[in-house]
Scaffold this active site. Sequence first.
Site, mmCIF file in Angstrom:
data_model
loop_
_atom_site.group_PDB
_atom_site.id
_atom_site.type_symbol
_atom_site.label_atom_id
_atom_site.label_comp_id
_atom_site.label_asym_id
_atom_site.label_seq_id
_atom_site.Cartn_x
_atom_site.Cartn_y
_atom_site.Cartn_z
ATOM 1 C CG ASP A 1 -7.890 67.346 84.853
ATOM 2 O OD1 ASP A 1 -6.775 67.315 85.331
ATOM 3 O OD2 ASP A 1 -8.893 68.013 85.168
ATOM 4 C CE LYS B 1 -12.113 68.638 83.510
ATOM 5 N NZ LYS B 1 -11.128 69.164 84.998
ATOM 6 C CE LYS C 1 -11.947 67.398 87.869
ATOM 7 N NZ LYS C 1 -10.616 67.329 86.928
#
Length: 342
Positions: A179, A242, A278
């Site tokens: 991430d 995300k 996400k």
Amino acid sequence: METVAVHNAANATHHGAPSRSPDGTHNRPRNTGMELDLSWVLDTRVNLSAAERRIASLPGRRTVKKDAQAAWLLKAVTCIDLTTLNGDDTPERVKRLCAKAMNPIRADILDSLGMSGRSITTGAICVYHRFVATAVEALGDSGIPVAAVSTGFPAGLSPHYLKVKEIEASVADGAKEIDIVITREHVLTGNWTALYEEMQEYRAACGNAHVKAILATGDLKTLRNVAKASLVCMMAGADFIKTSTGKEGVNATLAVTLTMLRAIRAYQERTGIKIGYKPAGGISAAKDVLNYQFLMKDELGREWLESDLFRIGASSLLADIERQLEHHVTGAYSALNRHPIG
């Protein structure tokens, strides 16, 4: 405890479920990316009032109760990136979190739901690089991947070469997902080429690991910036986009979600490639996660309810889902401390 049959619960947790190799790697193909299309980026617009109306209508458009709600919540569990990103994290805390990821819902609750014997785990464990190896060892052959936050998380202001090295180190320690945080400056100054090239380098450093691009949407000021940043990161090879690090003043919201989902849809229409989504930060109640699931299904379709295309960055959410499921089968609410997560 009386057994409650959860209608369609098998479908909710298994139908269409993505295949995953024993080492936790999803078998969905990586995003191959495309050349930076600046005209597409610069022409992108977001109708704020229309987005707000769409979100405001959501509670009236969809609602689920009783067995159906339990099934949706079980599905949400399988999409959680169970997370600990605190300054006081320790190896023992990470090990406890991994144990919870492998058995996220108490066996007696699953039995009462008619789901005993089902393999239900969270989507991943998300930790700092320092704890990647600890998590990999603790998860063993469970098939649950370890996701590492990287690139100077959460601010993303470390020297660029160190960001790349951090990615490489996490992959070497066994992380199957990375991430990354983008440089918000590139978005705020409209330097889309710099953002594209940065994301490409991060993607290359990930090797076979999947990469999630954290946009830190609360820092990007406008939904138009969110839409443009989403497109650029996907063009550069992000497998997921995300919302947030969870450390900004404003994290995941439904308006931001709608904007990002429509960017995903536009990218798929242009390239044929399916990108994951996400939301992260501030999603702590079971009733809230249902709205994200409804929006995913409405905007992108049933396939985006599976963990290879949908993740939820959360820590306390799992405890509330387990508590709601216990209420569903017993009729009584228990204290949150009966549902520890780490």
